[in-house]
Design an enzyme around this catalytic site. Structure first.
Site, short mmCIF file in Angstrom:
data_model
loop_
_atom_site.label_atom_id
_atom_site.label_comp_id
_atom_site.label_asym_id
_atom_site.label_seq_id
_atom_site.Cartn_x
_atom_site.Cartn_y
_atom_site.Cartn_z
N GLU A 137 6.26 39.90 -56.84
CA GLU A 137 6.96 38.79 -57.49
C GLU A 137 5.94 37.71 -57.80
OE1 GLU A 137 10.05 35.18 -56.30
OE2 GLU A 137 10.27 37.13 -55.30
N GLU A 142 8.54 26.89 -60.35
CA GLU A 142 9.58 26.78 -59.33
C GLU A 142 9.58 25.36 -58.77
OE1 GLU A 142 11.26 29.35 -55.55
OE2 GLU A 142 9.09 29.25 -55.85
#
Length: 376
Positions: A137, A142
């Protein structure tokens, strides 16, 4: 003269690949390239959400094109759940239909990103086959709550680490702080190996007020790198919408994970792009994290629709480019599609150190091919 010739020969090998545009998500066809991850609950991250399908997202005006032709991906800011302790807010999670693989550059031009207490917006990639961190990932963007700094993270299986902890090392980075170095998803509550962009406005309210910007991620045989460029500081080849941008001309990234201690071939399967916003959950709702920028309790906000007026992405485009080095040979040089050789270090060294290997290899080749006397 001979030294100049040798250096030129080696440096020519070190940048012997050209990226080409593979996929564009923008305008009237933006949503055609994605599936809507429909689910009544968030079993992975325990968010207070319902992931809605495309039909409901359109009916609720959670995905649409605005008057500027940009894609909007929003959190429901009209439905009230005040007084309902089990209420989950409607959100959208988009997953790309086309996966990407090693040798890919991703560009994402955002004019607005979600922010506000209890929000957890992200743009990331995840293993296409499993949708799990164990197969890789890459978190490109974010943030949570009222944070104003982007966080960039890898989550992987056991064995991948971020060894390049010094900003002055070979695979250098700038304007960022290393938060953690173990990428293993099974330790530290899946914290991953993370960087925080030290520049205010790489996330949060300041991002939109300064005109947004472009997030970039390069996944190649050297490792993985991510950049954020504010609107006022876009590289010329991004600003001109070049069909063949050159990341080597952009300067140091904000995050870099060299292949020497995290092989980008073995720790990352083919990846799907993912875009969406969660509410509370394991990150934004963590009491210690939440209290850094917000007061009270995260779940107390979920029922109030007005809390989510700023919880939307505005996307000008997302683009993918292919043609970067993809594999590492026995000599430590990276191989671009078509067999051209570059100076990527892969598993034996990366960044400037790996390119030095390519330079020496080029010099040796010049000696052999041109019959020149060896000078080293």
């Amino acid at each position: 003269m001979m030294l100049i010739l040798l250096a030129s020969f080696g440096l020519g090998l070190a940048n012997a690949y050209t990226l080409s545009l593979s996929k564009t998500y923008s305008g009237t066809t933006f949503f055609d390239g994605w599936t809507y991850n429909q689910s009544a609950i968030d079993a992975d991250n325990f968010g207070n959400v319902h992931f809605v399908g495309q039909t409901d997202a359109l009916a609720l005006n959670l995905t649409y094109l605005n008057s500027a032709g940009n894609a909007i991906v929003a959190v429901d800011n009209t439905t009230s759940g005040v007084g309902d302790s089990t209420f989950g807010r409607n959100v959208v999670r988009l997953i790309s239909k086309d996966p990407i693989s090693i040798g890919t550059l991703v560009l994402a031009d955002f004019l607005h990103v979600p922010y506000g207490c209890s929000t957890w917006p992200s743009f990331w990639t995840i293993a296409s086959s499993t949708q799990k961190s164990a197969q890789g990932e890459i978190d490109i963007f974010e943030s949570v709550n009222q944070r104003t700094h982007n966080q960039m993270t890898l989550h992987t299986g056991t064995g991948c680490t971020q060894s390049n902890v010094s900003s002055s090392s070979a695979f250098a980075y700038t304007d960022a702080t290393v938060l953690s170095t173990n990428c293993d998803h099974t330790v530290n509550d899946n914290l991953g190996c993370a960087f925080s962009d030290s520049r205010d406005g790489s996330a949060g309210a300041g991002f939109a007020s300064s005109g947004g910007g472009v997030y970039a991620m390069l996944w190649d045989a050297d490792g993985i790198r991510t950049w954020f460029f504010p609107r006022s500081s876009l590289p010329s080849d991004i600003q001109s919408a070049s069909q063949s941008p050159n990341p080597e001309g952009w300067g140091e990234p904000q995050a870099s994970w060299p292949a020497a201690t995290c092989n980008p071939q073995t720790f990352f399967e083919a990846q799907s792009l993912v875009l969406g916003t969660n509410i509370c959950g394991a990150f934004a709702g963590n009491a210690a994290i939440y209290s850094q920028t917000c007061t009270g309790t995260c779940t107390d906000l979920v029922g109030d629709p007005t809390n989510y007026n700023n919880a939307y992405f505005e996307v000008a485009y997302i683009k993918t480019f292919t043609g970067a080095p993809t594999s590492v040979t026995a000599t430590g040089t990276a191989t671009a599609p078509g067999g051209s050789s570059t100076g990527g270090g892969g598993g034996n060294g990366s960044g400037a150190g790996g390119r030095a290997t390519g330079w020496i290899s080029g010099c040796i080749a010049a000696v052999v091919l041109l019959g020149l006397p060896a000078l080293f």
